[in-house]
Design an enzyme around this catalytic site. Structure first.
Site, PDB file in Angstrom:
ATOM      1  N   ARG A 215       0.786  -1.235   0.000  1.00 30.67           N
ATOM      2  CA  ARG A 215       0.000   0.000   0.000  1.00 30.67           C
ATOM      3  C   ARG A 215       0.817   1.284   0.000  1.00 30.67           C
ATOM      4  O   ARG A 215       0.250   2.365   0.130  1.00 30.67           O
ATOM      5  CB  ARG A 215      -0.998   0.027   1.162  1.00 30.67           C
ATOM      6  CG  ARG A 215      -1.992  -1.103   1.095  1.00 30.67           C
ATOM      7  CD  ARG A 215      -3.113  -1.050   2.074  1.00 30.67           C
ATOM      8  NE  ARG A 215      -2.867  -0.258   3.261  1.00 30.67           N
ATOM      9  CZ  ARG A 215      -3.827   0.315   3.967  1.00 30.67           C
ATOM     10  NH1 ARG A 215      -5.072   0.176   3.605  1.00 30.67           N
ATOM     11  NH2 ARG A 215      -3.551   1.014   5.036  1.00 30.67           N
ATOM     12  N   ASP A 216       2.143   1.203  -0.149  1.00 29.79           N
ATOM     13  CA  ASP A 216       2.942   2.432  -0.194  1.00 29.79           C
ATOM     14  C   ASP A 216       4.174   2.229  -1.078  1.00 29.79           C
ATOM     15  O   ASP A 216       5.284   2.607  -0.716  1.00 29.79           O
ATOM     16  CB  ASP A 216       3.365   2.845   1.223  1.00 29.79           C
ATOM     17  CG  ASP A 216       3.926   4.260   1.293  1.00 29.79           C
ATOM     18  OD1 ASP A 216       3.588   5.076   0.411  1.00 29.79           O
ATOM     19  OD2 ASP A 216       4.703   4.544   2.220  1.00 29.79           O
ATOM     20  N   LEU A 217       3.953   1.635  -2.252  1.00 33.20           N
ATOM     21  CA  LEU A 217       5.079   1.403  -3.154  1.00 33.20           C
ATOM     22  C   LEU A 217       5.499   2.711  -3.809  1.00 33.20           C
ATOM     23  O   LEU A 217       4.684   3.399  -4.423  1.00 33.20           O
ATOM     24  CB  LEU A 217       4.692   0.387  -4.236  1.00 33.20           C
ATOM     25  CG  LEU A 217       4.527  -1.045  -3.751  1.00 33.20           C
ATOM     26  CD1 LEU A 217       3.998  -1.925  -4.872  1.00 33.20           C
ATOM     27  CD2 LEU A 217       5.835  -1.592  -3.218  1.00 33.20           C
TER      28      LEU A 217
END
Length: 163
Positions: A89-91
Site C-alpha cells: 500500500r505504499d510502493l
C-alpha cells in the site's frame, strides 16, 4: 512479515523486539542488511549499472536495462506478497532498496511495510485484536494465505492511484 516466508525481492524481517518501560514502549525491528540505498537515489544520480556478466538487450541503454530488471523484480516481490495475503500500500522509489552484492550484482528489495494491509482468501481485510501489542497483531496476522485485495500495489506498479 516473518511468517510469510522469504523472497529475494522482499526485505526479510528476522525478529520484532519490544522494550517496555514505565511510560513508553519501544519496538525494534531486526531486518536483513541491504547494502546500497533507495531506488530513488539511484534514479536521481543516474548511476544504475548492470553486473559485468549481464548483457544489455539490443536497443536499450544500460540504465534502461537495469530499470527493466528492477521492474521485473518489483513485480515478482509484489506477486509474492499478494500470494501470501499482504498488500504493501505504499510502493514508491523511496521504499524500494537496491542491494549491491560483492559480486557486483544489484537486486531490488521491497521495504517499509508500515502501511501494509493483510487480506484473506476472498480479498477481505483482516482485523487486529486491540488487546494485543502492535508486534503481536502484526505477527498473528501474517499467517493469512490466499490472493486478492492487492489493488493498491498493482495500481502503484502501473503508476496510477485508486484513491
Amino acid at each position: 512479515m516473518m511468517l510469510i516466508g522469504r523472497h529475494k525481492n522482499v526485505v526479510h524481517l528476522f525478529e520484532v523486539l519490544e522494550h517496555i518501560q514505565e511510560n513508553k514502549s519501544t519496538m525494534f525491528l531486526i531486518l536483513e542488511l541491504v547494502r546500497g540505498g533507495e531506488l530513488f537515489d539511484l534514479i536521481s544520480s543516474g548511476a544504475a549499472k548492470l553486473a559485468r556478466h549481464e548483457p544489455i538487450p539490443a536497443g536499450f541503454t544500460e540504465t534502461e536495462a537495469v530499470m527493466r530488471k528492477f521492474f521485473a523484480e518489483l513485480a515478482a516481490g509484489v506477486r509474492y506478497c499478494h500470494s501470501n495475503g499482504i498488500a504493501h500500500r505504499d510502493l514508491k522509489p523511496e521504499n524500494l532498496l537496491v542491494h549491491n552484492a560483492i559480486s557486483g550484482e544489484c537486486t531490488l528489495k521491497i521495504a517499509d511495510f508500515g502501511l501494509f494491509a493483510a487480506f484473506g482468501p476472498n480479498g477481505e481485510s483482516q482485523q487486529y485484536d486491540d488487546s494485543l501489542t502492535l508486534a503481536e497483531s502484526l505477527i498473528s496476522s501474517m499467517g493469512a494465505t490466499g490472493h486478492g485485495g492487492g489493488e493498491n500495489d498493482q495500481a502503484s506498479l502501473a503508476g496510477h492511484s485508486l484513491a
